[in-house]
Write a protein that holds these residues in place. Structure first.
Motif, PDB file in Angstrom:
ATOM      1  N   ILE A 153     -82.874  41.122   8.974  1.00 34.95           N
ATOM      2  CA  ILE A 153     -83.805  42.254   8.962  1.00 34.95           C
ATOM      3  C   ILE A 153     -83.491  43.206  10.112  1.00 34.95           C
ATOM      4  CG2 ILE A 153     -86.230  42.950   9.076  1.00 34.95           C
ATOM      5  CD1 ILE A 153     -86.948  40.162   7.998  1.00 34.95           C
ATOM      6  N   ASP A 154     -83.240  42.631  11.285  1.00 32.53           N
ATOM      7  CA  ASP A 154     -82.969  43.453  12.469  1.00 32.53           C
ATOM      8  C   ASP A 154     -81.704  44.285  12.291  1.00 32.53           C
ATOM      9  OD1 ASP A 154     -83.894  43.977  15.286  1.00 32.53           O
ATOM     10  OD2 ASP A 154     -81.833  43.348  15.707  1.00 32.53           O
ATOM     11  N   ALA A 155     -80.715  43.719  11.594  1.00 35.55           N
ATOM     12  CA  ALA A 155     -79.468  44.452  11.368  1.00 35.55           C
ATOM     13  C   ALA A 155     -79.689  45.666  10.474  1.00 35.55           C
ATOM     14  CB  ALA A 155     -78.431  43.526  10.742  1.00 35.55           C
ATOM     15  N   SER A 156     -80.664  45.577   9.567  1.00 36.11           N
ATOM     16  CA  SER A 156     -80.943  46.692   8.650  1.00 36.11           C
ATOM     17  C   SER A 156     -81.935  47.689   9.226  1.00 36.11           C
ATOM     18  CB  SER A 156     -81.486  46.155   7.319  1.00 36.11           C
ATOM     19  OG  SER A 156     -80.525  45.395   6.650  1.00 36.11           O
ATOM     20  N   ASP A 157     -82.957  47.165   9.924  1.00 27.44           N
ATOM     21  CA  ASP A 157     -84.002  48.047  10.449  1.00 27.44           C
ATOM     22  C   ASP A 157     -84.714  47.346  11.606  1.00 27.44           C
ATOM     23  OD1 ASP A 157     -86.268  49.627  10.927  1.00 27.44           O
ATOM     24  OD2 ASP A 157     -86.410  50.241   8.831  1.00 27.44           O
ATOM     25  N   PRO A 158     -84.275  47.570  12.838  1.00 32.82           N
ATOM     26  CA  PRO A 158     -84.891  46.904  13.998  1.00 32.82           C
ATOM     27  C   PRO A 158     -86.388  47.178  14.117  1.00 32.82           C
ATOM     28  CG  PRO A 158     -82.815  47.936  14.619  1.00 32.82           C
ATOM     29  CD  PRO A 158     -83.124  48.399  13.226  1.00 32.82           C
ATOM     30  N   SER A 159     -86.799  48.393  13.779  1.00 36.66           N
ATOM     31  CA  SER A 159     -88.217  48.748  13.876  1.00 36.66           C
ATOM     32  C   SER A 159     -89.052  47.933  12.887  1.00 36.66           C
ATOM     33  CB  SER A 159     -88.396  50.245  13.605  1.00 36.66           C
ATOM     34  OG  SER A 159     -89.766  50.591  13.622  1.00 36.66           O
ATOM     35  N   LEU A 160     -88.543  47.780  11.661  1.00 32.08           N
ATOM     36  CA  LEU A 160     -89.235  46.981  10.651  1.00 32.08           C
ATOM     37  C   LEU A 160     -89.310  45.523  11.093  1.00 32.08           C
ATOM     38  CD1 LEU A 160     -90.489  46.572   7.845  1.00 32.08           C
ATOM     39  CD2 LEU A 160     -88.165  46.408   6.918  1.00 32.08           C
ATOM     40  N   ASN A 161     -88.235  45.024  11.664  1.00 36.53           N
ATOM     41  CA  ASN A 161     -88.211  43.649  12.156  1.00 36.53           C
ATOM     42  C   ASN A 161     -89.297  43.431  13.207  1.00 36.53           C
ATOM     43  OD1 ASN A 161     -87.142  40.966  12.731  1.00 36.53           O
ATOM     44  ND2 ASN A 161     -86.279  41.864  14.581  1.00 36.53           N
ATOM     45  N   GLN A 162     -89.416  44.386  14.131  1.00 36.69           N
ATOM     46  CA  GLN A 162     -90.424  44.279  15.184  1.00 36.69           C
ATOM     47  C   GLN A 162     -91.835  44.332  14.604  1.00 36.69           C
ATOM     48  OE1 GLN A 162     -90.035  43.605  18.419  1.00 36.69           O
ATOM     49  NE2 GLN A 162     -92.269  43.595  18.594  1.00 36.69           N
ATOM     50  N   VAL A 198     -87.636  43.666   1.547  1.00 33.00           N
ATOM     51  CA  VAL A 198     -86.827  43.445   0.342  1.00 33.00           C
ATOM     52  C   VAL A 198     -86.050  44.712  -0.006  1.00 33.00           C
ATOM     53  CG1 VAL A 198     -86.926  43.016  -2.143  1.00 33.00           C
ATOM     54  CG2 VAL A 198     -88.306  41.629  -0.588  1.00 33.00           C
ATOM     55  N   GLY A 199     -86.732  45.853   0.049  1.00 32.63           N
ATOM     56  CA  GLY A 199     -86.080  47.119  -0.277  1.00 32.63           C
ATOM     57  C   GLY A 199     -84.974  47.496   0.684  1.00 32.63           C
ATOM     58  N   LYS A 200     -85.122  47.099   1.945  1.00 30.59           N
ATOM     59  CA  LYS A 200     -84.131  47.452   2.965  1.00 30.59           C
ATOM     60  C   LYS A 200     -82.918  46.523   2.951  1.00 30.59           C
ATOM     61  CE  LYS A 200     -85.985  50.792   5.661  1.00 30.59           C
ATOM     62  NZ  LYS A 200     -85.284  51.987   6.179  1.00 30.59           N
ATOM     63  N   VAL A 201     -83.162  45.232   2.759  1.00 27.54           N
ATOM     64  CA  VAL A 201     -82.114  44.237   2.992  1.00 27.54           C
ATOM     65  C   VAL A 201     -81.414  43.785   1.711  1.00 27.54           C
ATOM     66  CG1 VAL A 201     -81.618  41.985   4.034  1.00 27.54           C
ATOM     67  CG2 VAL A 201     -83.384  43.448   5.025  1.00 27.54           C
ATOM     68  N   ILE A 202     -82.141  43.755   0.603  1.00 31.93           N
ATOM     69  CA  ILE A 202     -81.559  43.250  -0.642  1.00 31.93           C
ATOM     70  C   ILE A 202     -81.164  44.423  -1.538  1.00 31.93           C
ATOM     71  CG2 ILE A 202     -81.955  41.807  -2.678  1.00 31.93           C
ATOM     72  CD1 ILE A 202     -83.955  40.210  -1.039  1.00 31.93           C
ATOM     73  N   PRO A 203     -79.891  44.500  -1.940  1.00 37.40           N
ATOM     74  CA  PRO A 203     -79.437  45.622  -2.780  1.00 37.40           C
ATOM     75  C   PRO A 203     -80.215  45.710  -4.093  1.00 37.40           C
ATOM     76  CG  PRO A 203     -77.560  44.391  -1.918  1.00 37.40           C
ATOM     77  CD  PRO A 203     -78.787  43.586  -1.598  1.00 37.40           C
ATOM     78  N   THR A 204     -80.346  46.918  -4.601  1.00 28.53           N
ATOM     79  CA  THR A 204     -81.104  47.154  -5.833  1.00 28.53           C
ATOM     80  C   THR A 204     -80.537  46.369  -7.010  1.00 28.53           C
ATOM     81  OG1 THR A 204     -81.630  49.384  -5.062  1.00 28.53           O
ATOM     82  CG2 THR A 204     -81.943  48.943  -7.408  1.00 28.53           C
ATOM     83  N   ARG A 205     -79.198  46.227  -7.055  1.00 26.96           N
ATOM     84  CA  ARG A 205     -78.595  45.523  -8.195  1.00 26.96           C
ATOM     85  C   ARG A 205     -79.064  44.072  -8.251  1.00 26.96           C
ATOM     86  NH1 ARG A 205     -74.430  45.888  -4.497  1.00 26.96           N
ATOM     87  NH2 ARG A 205     -73.548  43.887  -3.818  1.00 26.96           N
ATOM     88  N   GLU A 206     -79.308  43.456  -7.073  1.00 21.36           N
ATOM     89  CA  GLU A 206     -79.822  42.087  -7.053  1.00 21.36           C
ATOM     90  C   GLU A 206     -81.301  42.060  -7.441  1.00 21.36           C
ATOM     91  OE1 GLU A 206     -77.181  42.531  -4.857  1.00 21.36           O
ATOM     92  OE2 GLU A 206     -76.110  40.980  -5.976  1.00 21.36           O
TER      93      GLU A 206
END
Length: 423
Positions: A153-162, A198-206
Motif C-alpha cells: 500500500i505504501d509503495a502505491s500511496d503513502p498517504s493512503l497507507n498512513q 483495492v483501486g490503488k494497488v490491484i489492477p482493474t483487469r484483476e
C-alpha cells in the motif's frame, strides 16, 4: 602474411568452433576488422582507386566462413529474427514473474477481505455490548494482517497507507468510549479506505476477472478452515475469537463469490448453483458447530467446483496440497462400509456411503489423476459414481457387489502408484 589477413583467418577459424551464442559477437568483430582494412587501404592509396587482391581474398574467406557457420548452426539465423533462446528465457522469466505477481495480489486482496471480516465481527460484538470480543477483532487486523500488506500500500500511496493504519488504531481505541453508531460509522469509513486500497494497488483487469476473484474466495476459505479447526472441539466452541474469525471469513468469501458470479460465463450457471448450495451447507455446518471434518469437506467441495469453473488446480486455489493418499484410503474405508451395509440389507445406507466415497473423496483426486492417466480416472469414476450405485439400487447379488468393489480397489491401487510416483 599480411597482419590483417592473418587476423581475418583467425576469426574464420574460430567461427567454425564457437557456439552459436558467440557467432553474433564474432560477426560484429569481423565487420569492424573489414572496415579497418578498408580504411587502411584508402590511406595507403592516398585516395586513388586501387585494386587490393589481398583484401578481396580475405573478405571472400570471411563470407564463406559465416555462411558455413550459419549452416552448422541454423538456430543462429533464426535467433536473429526471433531473439533466440535468450529472448525465450526472458519471456519465461516474465511469465514466472507474472504468476508470482498474481499470487501476491490474490493474497493482498484476501488480507483486505479478512480485515473487512474482522470489522464486521467487531461491529456485531459492539452492538451486543461485548467490548472484549469487539476489541479483539479490532486488534487482529493491526497485529496479524496489516503488516502483510503495508509495504504494498505504501509503495502505491503513502498517504493512503498512513490514513488506513491510523484509522484501524483509532477504531480499536473507540471500543470502550464510543456509541454503537459512532463505532459503526468509523468501521464504514475504514471500509471506504479499503475500497480505495483495492483501486490503488490491484489492477482493474484483476478486479474484473472472475478467476482472480474466485482465487480470493479459495484463499479465504482455506484460512477459515484453519480458524475453525482451532475453534471447535467435540461440538463445542473452545476458542470464540477463532470461531468468529471462521464465520467472518466464510461470510466474506461468499460475498466475493456473489459479486463475482455475474462475471462467470453463462454456460457455467449450473456450477454457480452448485457452489451456492455448498456455501449454504457450509454456513449450516458452522452454525451447528459441526465437526471440523464436515466443514473441511464442504470447503473442499467449493474449491473443487471453483477449480472446474476456472481450470486452475485446487492446490493453487486453496494454497494447500491435495493429500491424494488420504482420499484413496478414505474411499477404501467407505467401500468396506458400503459392503457391510449391503450385506445387512441396509440398501439406503449402502447407497449413501457409495455417494460419499465419490462426492466427498474421489472427486478430489480426479484432476491430478487425469493429468497422469485420464482413461483410468474416467473408468474408475463411472465404476464408482454410476455402476456401483446401479448394482446397489437393483439389489444385485452380494458376490457381484464384492467383485465390483474389488475392481474399483484394483484401479485405486494403480491410481495411488501413479500419484505417488508423480509426487
Amino acid at each position: 602474411m599480411n597482419k590483417a589477413v592473418r587476423h581475418q583467418n583467425l576469426i574464420c577459424y574460430s567461427l567454425d568452433r564457437e557456439s552459436p551464442n558467440e557467432i553474433n559477437r564474432l560477426y560484429c568483430k569481423l565487420g569492424s576488422t573489414n572496415m579497418r582494412m578498408q580504411n587502411e587501404s584508402k590511406s595507403l592509396t592516398s585516395g586513388k582507386q586501387h585494386f587490393n587482391p589481398v583484401l578481396l581474398v580475405a573478405c571472400f574467406a570471411a563470407t564463406m566462413a559465416i555462411c558455413t557457420s550459419i549452416s552448422l548452426y541454423p538456430g543462429f539465423a533464426e535467433g536473429q529474427e526471433s531473439g533466440g533462446t535468450e529472448v525465450d528465457a526472458i519471456q519465461n522469466t516474465t511469465d514466472t514473474s507474472t504468476s508470482e505477481s498474481n499470487s501476491s495480489l490474490v493474497e493482498l486482496d484476501s488480507n483486505i477481505e479478512q480485515i473487512r471480516g474482522h470489522l464486521d465481527q467487531a461491529v456485531a460484538n459492539k452492538e451486543i455490548g461485548n467490548t472484549t470480543l469487539a476489541r479483539a477483532h479490532t486488534l487482529h487486523p493491526i497485529e496479524e494482517v496489516y503488516s502483510s500488506i503495508e509495504t504494498q500500500i505504501d509503495a502505491s500511496d503513502p498517504s493512503l497507507n498512513q490514513s488506513l493504519s491510523s484509522s484501524l488504531t483509532q477504531l480499536s481505541n473507540m471500543v470502550d468510549n464510543s456509541t454503537v453508531e459512532e463505532f459503526r460509522t468509523k468501521a464504514l469509513d475504514i471500509n471506504g479506505l479499503l475500497n480505495d486500497t483495492v483501486g490503488k494497488v490491484i489492477p482493474t483487469r484483476e478486479i474484473n476477472d472472475s478467476a482472480f476473484n474466485l482465487m480470493v474466495v479459495g484463499n479465504l476459505l482455506s484460512i477459515a478452515d484453519s480458524e475453525y479447526k482451532e475453534a471447535i472441539e467435540n461440538g463445542s466452541v473452545k476458542e470464540i475469537v477463532e470461531y468468529q474469525d471462521g464465520q467472518a471469513f466464510i461470510s466474506r468469501a461468499r460475498s466475493v463469490f456473489n459479486e463475482s458470479s455475474p462475471m462467470i460465463p453463462q454456460e457455467q450457471s449450473a456450477k454457480i448453483q452448485e457452489i451456492n448450495g455448498f456455501f449454504a451447507d457450509l454456513g449450516s455446518a458452522v452454525q451447528e458447530k459441526s465437526s471440523p471434518e464436515v466443514v473441511s469437506n464442504a470447503i473442499r467441495s467449493i474449491v473443487h467446483e471453483i477449480s472446474e469453473v476456472t481450470g486452475i488446480n485446487e492446490e493453487s486455489i486453496s494454497g494447500t496440497e491435495t493429500d491424494t493418499s488420504a482420499f484413496i484410503l478414505e474411499i477404501r474405508n467407505l467401500l468396506n462400509q458400503t459392503l457391510d451395509a449391503y450385506e445387512n440389507q441396509n440398501y439406503d445406507q449402502a447407497d449413501t456411503l457409495a455417494i460419499q466415497a465419490y462426492l466427498d473423496n474421489y472427486e478430489f483426486i480426479e484432476a491430478p489423476l487425469a493429468a497422469l492417466n485420464r482413461t483410468l480416472m474416467e473408468t474408475t469414476e463411472v465404476m464408482l459414481r454410476e455402476d456401483l450405485r446401479q448394482l446397489i439400487q437393483t439389489h444385485a447379488p452380494l458376490e457381484e457387489i464384492q467383485e465390483h468393489i474389488e475392481k474399483i480397489n484394483s484401479n485405486l491401487n494403480r491410481a495411488e502408484d501413479l500419484l505417488a510416483a508423480s509426487g
